[in-house]
Design a protein around this motif. Structure first.
Motif, PDB file in Angstrom:
ATOM      1  N   ILE A   3       0.833  -1.203   0.000  1.00  0.00           N
ATOM      2  CA  ILE A   3       0.000   0.000   0.000  1.00  0.00           C
ATOM      3  C   ILE A   3       0.868   1.254   0.000  1.00  0.00           C
ATOM      4  CG2 ILE A   3      -1.639   1.348   1.365  1.00  0.00           C
ATOM      5  CD1 ILE A   3      -2.833  -1.330   2.266  1.00  0.00           C
ATOM      6  N   ASP A   4       1.923   1.236   0.814  1.00  0.00           N
ATOM      7  CA  ASP A   4       2.819   2.384   0.878  1.00  0.00           C
ATOM      8  C   ASP A   4       3.521   2.597  -0.465  1.00  0.00           C
ATOM      9  OD1 ASP A   4       2.182   2.837   3.535  1.00  0.00           O
ATOM     10  OD2 ASP A   4       3.653   1.371   4.236  1.00  0.00           O
ATOM     11  N   LYS A   7       1.069   4.189  -2.790  1.00  0.00           N
ATOM     12  CA  LYS A   7       0.834   5.587  -2.447  1.00  0.00           C
ATOM     13  C   LYS A   7       2.033   6.468  -2.804  1.00  0.00           C
ATOM     14  CE  LYS A   7      -2.064   6.316   1.318  1.00  0.00           C
ATOM     15  NZ  LYS A   7      -2.381   6.093   2.744  1.00  0.00           N
ATOM     16  N   ASP A  11       0.130   9.993  -7.308  1.00  0.00           N
ATOM     17  CA  ASP A  11      -0.144  11.263  -6.676  1.00  0.00           C
ATOM     18  C   ASP A  11      -1.656  11.472  -6.583  1.00  0.00           C
ATOM     19  OD1 ASP A  11       0.130  13.832  -5.655  1.00  0.00           O
ATOM     20  OD2 ASP A  11       0.013  14.700  -7.675  1.00  0.00           O
ATOM     21  N   VAL A  12      -2.116  11.776  -5.388  1.00  0.00           N
ATOM     22  CA  VAL A  12      -3.554  11.900  -5.187  1.00  0.00           C
ATOM     23  C   VAL A  12      -4.140  13.051  -6.017  1.00  0.00           C
ATOM     24  CG1 VAL A  12      -3.534  13.424  -3.151  1.00  0.00           C
ATOM     25  CG2 VAL A  12      -5.345  11.741  -3.396  1.00  0.00           C
ATOM     26  N   GLN A  50      -1.341  14.272   0.956  1.00  0.00           N
ATOM     27  CA  GLN A  50      -1.906  13.305   0.005  1.00  0.00           C
ATOM     28  C   GLN A  50      -3.316  12.850   0.419  1.00  0.00           C
ATOM     29  OE1 GLN A  50      -0.522  11.715  -3.115  1.00  0.00           O
ATOM     30  NE2 GLN A  50       0.340  13.771  -2.963  1.00  0.00           N
ATOM     31  N   THR A  51      -4.072  13.807   0.942  1.00  0.00           N
ATOM     32  CA  THR A  51      -5.442  13.487   1.332  1.00  0.00           C
ATOM     33  C   THR A  51      -6.413  14.439   0.655  1.00  0.00           C
ATOM     34  OG1 THR A  51      -5.341  14.955   3.244  1.00  0.00           O
ATOM     35  CG2 THR A  51      -4.771  12.642   3.619  1.00  0.00           C
ATOM     36  N   ASP A  62      -7.896   9.171   1.543  1.00  0.00           N
ATOM     37  CA  ASP A  62      -6.718   9.183   0.694  1.00  0.00           C
ATOM     38  C   ASP A  62      -7.085   8.705  -0.711  1.00  0.00           C
ATOM     39  OD1 ASP A  62      -7.098   6.496   0.995  1.00  0.00           O
ATOM     40  OD2 ASP A  62      -5.381   6.191   2.311  1.00  0.00           O
ATOM     41  N   VAL A  63      -6.077   8.350  -1.492  1.00  0.00           N
ATOM     42  CA  VAL A  63      -6.342   7.977  -2.877  1.00  0.00           C
ATOM     43  C   VAL A  63      -7.183   6.688  -2.960  1.00  0.00           C
ATOM     44  CG1 VAL A  63      -4.195   6.678  -3.204  1.00  0.00           C
ATOM     45  CG2 VAL A  63      -5.283   7.778  -5.164  1.00  0.00           C
ATOM     46  N   PHE A  64      -6.976   5.796  -2.013  1.00  0.00           N
ATOM     47  CA  PHE A  64      -7.766   4.560  -1.994  1.00  0.00           C
ATOM     48  C   PHE A  64      -9.250   4.865  -1.764  1.00  0.00           C
ATOM     49  CE2 PHE A  64      -3.629   2.736  -1.553  1.00  0.00           C
ATOM     50  CZ  PHE A  64      -3.734   1.457  -2.069  1.00  0.00           C
ATOM     51  N   THR A 547      -4.353   3.566   5.546  1.00  0.00           N
ATOM     52  CA  THR A 547      -5.208   2.901   4.575  1.00  0.00           C
ATOM     53  C   THR A 547      -5.507   1.475   5.017  1.00  0.00           C
ATOM     54  OG1 THR A 547      -4.067   4.169   2.890  1.00  0.00           O
ATOM     55  CG2 THR A 547      -5.415   2.355   2.125  1.00  0.00           C
TER      56      THR A 547
END
Ligand code: ZN
Length: 665
Positions: A3-4, A7, A11-12, A50-51, A62-64, A547
């Motif tokens: 996941i890291d 991320k 880029d979100v 990144q939120t 976050d992006v997820f 996440t």
């Protein structure tokens, strides 16, 4: 960790920019929220953290989270989608195979069909068979019209071992299908003495009036059977099947949904007959809960139709408890702002031995939960038939929650005696103290003052004392002071330093702390899933910064809410392999600490949750302040006002959480 890595590669801002037209403003980006309708942008993406967060509808993450929400994906699928984009390989042993999916759909279709055939058969039995005479007499005695019998498709299950079974087997269904459909039991599983040896299965419903239970789309998914005579249990529902999930279905919802929208209200009653009679007399916004409690899943469905929930549960003692429970469930599920609601014991405010600190922060926004007041000892259907105008009035004038507490908590007390008066004050002041709206709070103080003829001012003083007293008693909550005797709160400093979770800067350190609290909470929940109800009123998925921890929390919660009865998929099966490392980490986090007893676990879980909520609110607070300043500099008055308003809302929530923290022990 995968996941890291993902991320770090995605880029979100870029990812969201594919869907939302983003406009750079200072260090953040803003745009029109894709999740709610708006004309001025309140959707913000923060490159640094990144939120993203929408201050209009309060969605964020976050992006997820964005991919999941925007594409309607499960975490597992969002992970696959993003991994592919990032060029990262993810192992996923359990990706669903289309063949399996097709098979499940086919099985479900077949179960629907067998239920449909059973319904027709039960219905014909009630209408025509000679042995249904008693059932027809019962229907008549309860005042159910023949029109209602037809519309609701009521039926009769004869008091025999294999009447429905032999009919359905004759129609070509297999014994397995009858069992899986909840219509028959296996003969080897007991209870079958005395039956004829005609087949390996016997009827599930026998000697009962049958109420077909349908899903929102009107398809039969199960049945409720009321015993005629003194058969036990009095009510028997279909067992859990592929179609029938007991704690999520509401009886008559399919027929009530239009009326609920029209009336902008749903009335929840306890019995099938209550619901049928309510519809028959015209209050079609009525549904019945199946089983004894209203669950979050019930409310989830209703939420789409209305925010006005009226509980019309039995007025007797047991009913009053059910009502309180119902209220709490209802509150819990209508989200966004938090309102503290005590876990009231059935008798009195809190039982002596109950662990303190059992106040949940319930989420309640535009929902209005109220309670229908009916004459004691009468069921809704009796009231309706005796005096419909009384019922209609009660439905249109339900009691708001706090007023309900005023009635329920003072029952049986003599308000003219000094003892009775002080008891009333003792029971009601904590309730009043939890109303965050000052004007409302004052109004209820006035009401209480009039009720027990006591000077308003002294009540205000008493209220302050109550709040202060609780505060003094509960000092030390959230780790400021060490707790007497036992270990107490996990201090953030007492966590082992985390590994591989980012740099050791100031910001990073506070983020690390937060993640450790998340690990600890997940660890506690893994150890004891029964902690779930204490936690889910305080936080939701969105309050997690990690996440992985967020998704684990989501899974744990859904497994818990589904209950042990429906052991379709266990927690282990639901966890994507990519998250197994997090599971181990969370377990280790709990094991590295001294063991807790039940009450200690509850306390720690509530503290973790409160802390996470608070941290999240503080983060939003910081972001908002920054946005306000930016709008100020740009001279954007409209945005400024909007943001200020949202800032006040965050402050209000922080105050609520702080005052609830003081009420906790
Ligand atoms: Zn929004």
């Amino acid at each position: 960790m995968v996941i890291d890595i993902i991320k770090a590669k995605i880029d979100v801002v870029e990812e969201i920019g594919l869907v939302v037209t983003l406009q750079k403003s200072g260090k953040s980006f803003k745009g029109l929220c894709p999740f709610h309708n708006e004309r001025t942008p309140s959707f913000h993406v923060f490159a640094e953290s990144q939120t993203w967060h929408c201050f209009g509808c309060n969605e964020g993450g976050d992006v997820f989270t964005f991919v999941q929400k925007q594409q309607g994906l499960e975490f597992r699928d969002a992970l696959l989608y993003l991994a592919e984009k990032a060029g990262v390989l993810v192992e996923d042993h359990s990706s669903r195979n289309p063949e399996e999916e097709r098979e499940i759909t086919a099985v479900k279709d077949r179960l629907r069909k067998v239920n449909e055939d059973a319904l027709l058969w039960f219905h014909q039995m009630l209408l025509r068979s000679r042995e249904a005479a008693e059932a027809r007499a019962y229907v008549q005695s309860r005042g159910i019209s023949s029109d209602s019998v037809i519309t609701f498709g009521l039926g009769y299950a004869p008091d025999r071992w294999d009447s429905l079974c032999s009919y359905l087997l004759g129609q070509g269904y297999t014994e397995r299908e009858l069992i899986n459909g909840g219509l028959a039991r296996d003969r080897t599983s007991g209870e079958s003495e005395g039956q004829e040896k005609s087949s390996g299965v016997y009827d599930y419903f026998r000697g009962r009036l049958i109420f077909p239970i349908r899903d929102m789309r009107g398809r039969v998914i199960g049945f409720g059977g009321r015993a005629l005579g003194d058969g036990q249990p009095k009510y028997l529902n279909s067992p859990q099947t592929l179609l029938f999930e007991k704690n999520s279905v509401l009886y008559a919802l399919d027929m009530a949904k239009d009326a609920i929208k029209l009336a902008n209200q749903v009335v929840i009653v306890e019995g099938y007959v209550d619901a049928v009679i309510a519809h028959q007399y015209g209050t079609k916004q009525t549904v019945a809960c199946i089983g004894s409690a209203i669950t979050a899943k019930h409310i989830q469905q209703l939420k789409k139709l209305t925010k006005q929930v009226t509980l019309a549960l039995d007025p007797d003692a047991a009913g009053a408890t059910a009502t309180e429970h119902g209220i709490q469930e209802a509150l819990k599920s209508f989200d966004h702002t938090i309102v503290p609601v005590p876990l009231a014991a059935a008798s009195g405010w809190r039982k002596r031995n109950e662990p303190r600190g059992m106040i949940r922060l319930e989420e309640q926004v535009d929902a209005e939960i109220n309670v229908l007041q009916l004459p004691a000892g009468e069921d809704p259907d009796e009231v309706i038939r005796r005096d419909f105008s009384l019922w209609a009035y009660a439905v249109s004038h339900p009691l708001p929650l706090v007023d309900y507490y005023f009635v329920a908590k003072t029952a049986g007390l003599n308000l003219r005696e000094p003892n009775g008066k002080s008891e009333v004050a003792r029971r009601l002041l904590p309730v009043i103290g939890m109303i965050s709206d000052r004007v409302k709070r004052d109004a209820y103080i006035r009401k209480l003052a009039t009720m027990i003829t006591i000077d308003e001012r002294s009540l205000h003083e008493e209220l302050q004392r109550v709040l202060r007293g609780q505060r003094a008693e509960e000092a030390g909550f959230l780790g400021s002071a060490p707790r007497r005797g036992h270990g107490g709160v996990p201090q953030s400093s007492s966590f082992p330093s985390s590994e591989g979770r980012g740099k050791e800067g100031g910001l990073d350190r506070s983020r690390n702390n937060r993640l450790q609290w998340e690990d600890y909470l997940i660890g506690l929940l893994l150890q004891n899933p029964g902690l779930s109800p204490y936690v889910c009123g305080i936080i939701n998925d969105g309050d997690f910064a990690g996440t992985d921890t967020r998704e684990l929390y989501h899974i744990l919660n859904s497994v818990y809410q589904r209950g042990s009865s429906s052991s379709n998929q266990s927690f282990e099966q639901l966890v994507p392999p990519a998250l197994l490392a997090t599971v181990a980490r969370a377990q280790q986090c709990v094991e590295s600490r001294p063991p807790r007893d039940g009450a200690g676990q509850v306390r720690d879980a509530v503290q973790c949750a409160t802390r996470l909520k608070r941290t999240h609110l503080l983060q939003l607070n910081t972001e908002l302040k920054y946005l306000v300043r930016e709008a100020e500099e740009a001279g954007d008055v409209v945005s400024m006002q909007q943001l200020q308003h949202q800032l006040l809302e965050i402050h209000r929530q922080l105050r609520t959480i702080d005052s609830a923290t003081h009420l906790q022990g």
